[in-house]
Design a protein around this motif. Structure first.
Motif, PDB file in Angstrom:
ATOM      1  N   VAL A 279       0.708  -1.349  -0.035  1.00 41.19           N
ATOM      2  CA  VAL A 279       0.063   0.062   0.114  1.00 41.19           C
ATOM      3  C   VAL A 279       0.825   1.269   0.061  1.00 41.19           C
ATOM      4  O   VAL A 279       0.639   2.182  -0.882  1.00 41.19           O
ATOM      5  CB  VAL A 279      -0.965  -0.015   1.212  1.00 41.19           C
ATOM      6  CG1 VAL A 279      -1.739   1.334   1.520  1.00 41.19           C
ATOM      7  CG2 VAL A 279      -2.019  -1.191   1.135  1.00 41.19           C
TER       8      VAL A 279
ATOM      9  N   TRP B 151       1.062   4.021  -3.259  1.00 42.16           N
ATOM     10  CA  TRP B 151       0.462   5.170  -3.271  1.00 42.16           C
ATOM     11  C   TRP B 151       1.593   6.323  -3.113  1.00 42.16           C
ATOM     12  O   TRP B 151       1.275   7.586  -3.494  1.00 42.16           O
ATOM     13  CB  TRP B 151      -0.550   5.278  -2.082  1.00 42.16           C
ATOM     14  CG  TRP B 151      -1.688   4.533  -2.589  1.00 42.16           C
ATOM     15  CD1 TRP B 151      -1.710   3.415  -2.140  1.00 42.16           C
ATOM     16  CD2 TRP B 151      -2.579   4.522  -3.971  1.00 42.16           C
ATOM     17  NE1 TRP B 151      -3.121   2.839  -2.858  1.00 42.16           N
ATOM     18  CE2 TRP B 151      -3.541   3.641  -3.710  1.00 42.16           C
ATOM     19  CE3 TRP B 151      -2.778   5.709  -4.666  1.00 42.16           C
ATOM     20  CZ2 TRP B 151      -4.428   3.549  -4.790  1.00 42.16           C
ATOM     21  CZ3 TRP B 151      -3.850   5.490  -5.675  1.00 42.16           C
ATOM     22  CH2 TRP B 151      -4.536   4.358  -5.708  1.00 42.16           C
TER      23      TRP B 151
ATOM     24  N   HIS C 205      -6.992  -1.645  -1.892  1.00 39.57           N
ATOM     25  CA  HIS C 205      -6.247  -1.398  -0.689  1.00 39.57           C
ATOM     26  C   HIS C 205      -7.258  -1.051   0.446  1.00 39.57           C
ATOM     27  O   HIS C 205      -6.920  -1.252   1.691  1.00 39.57           O
ATOM     28  CB  HIS C 205      -5.310  -0.372  -0.999  1.00 39.57           C
ATOM     29  CG  HIS C 205      -4.246  -0.725  -1.956  1.00 39.57           C
ATOM     30  ND1 HIS C 205      -3.385  -0.178  -2.621  1.00 39.57           N
ATOM     31  CD2 HIS C 205      -3.891  -2.079  -2.251  1.00 39.57           C
ATOM     32  CE1 HIS C 205      -2.372  -0.821  -3.163  1.00 39.57           C
ATOM     33  NE2 HIS C 205      -2.760  -2.090  -2.986  1.00 39.57           N
TER      34      HIS C 205
ATOM     35  N   TRP D 212      -3.152   4.905   6.639  1.00 37.81           N
ATOM     36  CA  TRP D 212      -3.403   4.654   5.340  1.00 37.81           C
ATOM     37  C   TRP D 212      -4.828   4.598   5.086  1.00 37.81           C
ATOM     38  O   TRP D 212      -5.153   4.943   4.086  1.00 37.81           O
ATOM     39  CB  TRP D 212      -2.697   3.535   4.849  1.00 37.81           C
ATOM     40  CG  TRP D 212      -1.185   3.922   4.456  1.00 37.81           C
ATOM     41  CD1 TRP D 212      -0.198   3.586   5.448  1.00 37.81           C
ATOM     42  CD2 TRP D 212      -0.804   4.416   3.390  1.00 37.81           C
ATOM     43  NE1 TRP D 212       1.043   3.987   4.742  1.00 37.81           N
ATOM     44  CE2 TRP D 212       0.704   4.597   3.469  1.00 37.81           C
ATOM     45  CE3 TRP D 212      -1.468   5.149   2.548  1.00 37.81           C
ATOM     46  CZ2 TRP D 212       1.347   5.350   2.757  1.00 37.81           C
ATOM     47  CZ3 TRP D 212      -0.485   6.053   1.352  1.00 37.81           C
ATOM     48  CH2 TRP D 212       0.978   5.918   1.791  1.00 37.81           C
TER      49      TRP D 212
ATOM     50  N   LEU E  92      -6.451   7.204   2.376  1.00 37.22           N
ATOM     51  CA  LEU E  92      -6.813   6.697   1.087  1.00 37.22           C
ATOM     52  C   LEU E  92      -8.284   7.035   0.913  1.00 37.22           C
ATOM     53  O   LEU E  92      -8.992   7.195  -0.075  1.00 37.22           O
ATOM     54  CB  LEU E  92      -6.781   4.998   1.051  1.00 37.22           C
ATOM     55  CG  LEU E  92      -5.274   4.447   0.759  1.00 37.22           C
ATOM     56  CD1 LEU E  92      -5.185   3.120   0.706  1.00 37.22           C
ATOM     57  CD2 LEU E  92      -4.769   5.246  -0.229  1.00 37.22           C
TER      58      LEU E  92
END
Length: 164
Positions: A53, A57, A87, A113, A117
């Motif tokens: 992840v 990103w 993800h 995260w 996200l």
């Protein structure tokens, strides 16, 4: 490290031998050692996923294409959204893992995260909507000279926004 602690072995890794493991009961404590190995595998799977992840990103580039020699638009929304959703789903699923709950660093990075996200998803949702609407309106308002005469206020307003 944990296996050595459980077996009561206190030597440098360079001095560790199979015989030392056997002499300290590694064979008779197989179930206990299997539990440690299972936990390590579970934690490693989470670590690998979080690394994927993070790498994806932090290094993700947007595929920009020139549209009518005037403006760059993002191409490849489907892949971006699919990866983002995968993800985000993986991060939510990760929370139910007993290995996630036992390691504070996984919880912190997972939360970080998830937040990033979620915000990125909201930004992309708005961005793709604006991009689609702009392409649609640009085709209507600049595609025909009749529109300028029929809708002068709308044409002027769009031209003003378009030039920004």
């Amino acid at each position: 490290k944990m296996i050595l602690q459980r077996l009561g072995i206190h030597v440098a890794y360079s001095e560790l031998t199979i015989g030392l493991l056997w002499d300290n009961g590694a064979l008779v404590r197989k179930k206990e050692l299997d539990e440690i190995l299972t936990m390590a595998q579970g934690e490693m799977a989470l670590e690998v996923f979080l690394g994927q992840v993070r790498d994806r990103w932090l290094k993700q580039e947007l595929d920009l294409v020139l549209y009518q020699n005037r403006v760059r638009l993002i191409r490849g929304w489907d892949d971006l959204f699919a990866t983002l959703d995968d993800h985000m789903g993986g991060l939510v699923q990760m929370r139910s893992s007993p290995y996630y709950r036992s390691v504070r660093e996984f919880q912190e990075e997972g939360k970080l995260w998830e937040d990033r996200l979620t915000k990125l998803r909201a930004a992309f949702d708005s961005w793709v909507d604006v991009q689609r609407r702009w392409v649609y309106l640009e085709g209507i308002l600049f595609g025909s000279s009749d529109i300028k005469a029929q809708l002068p206020a709308e044409w002027s307003r769009f031209k003003s926004v378009d030039s920004e």
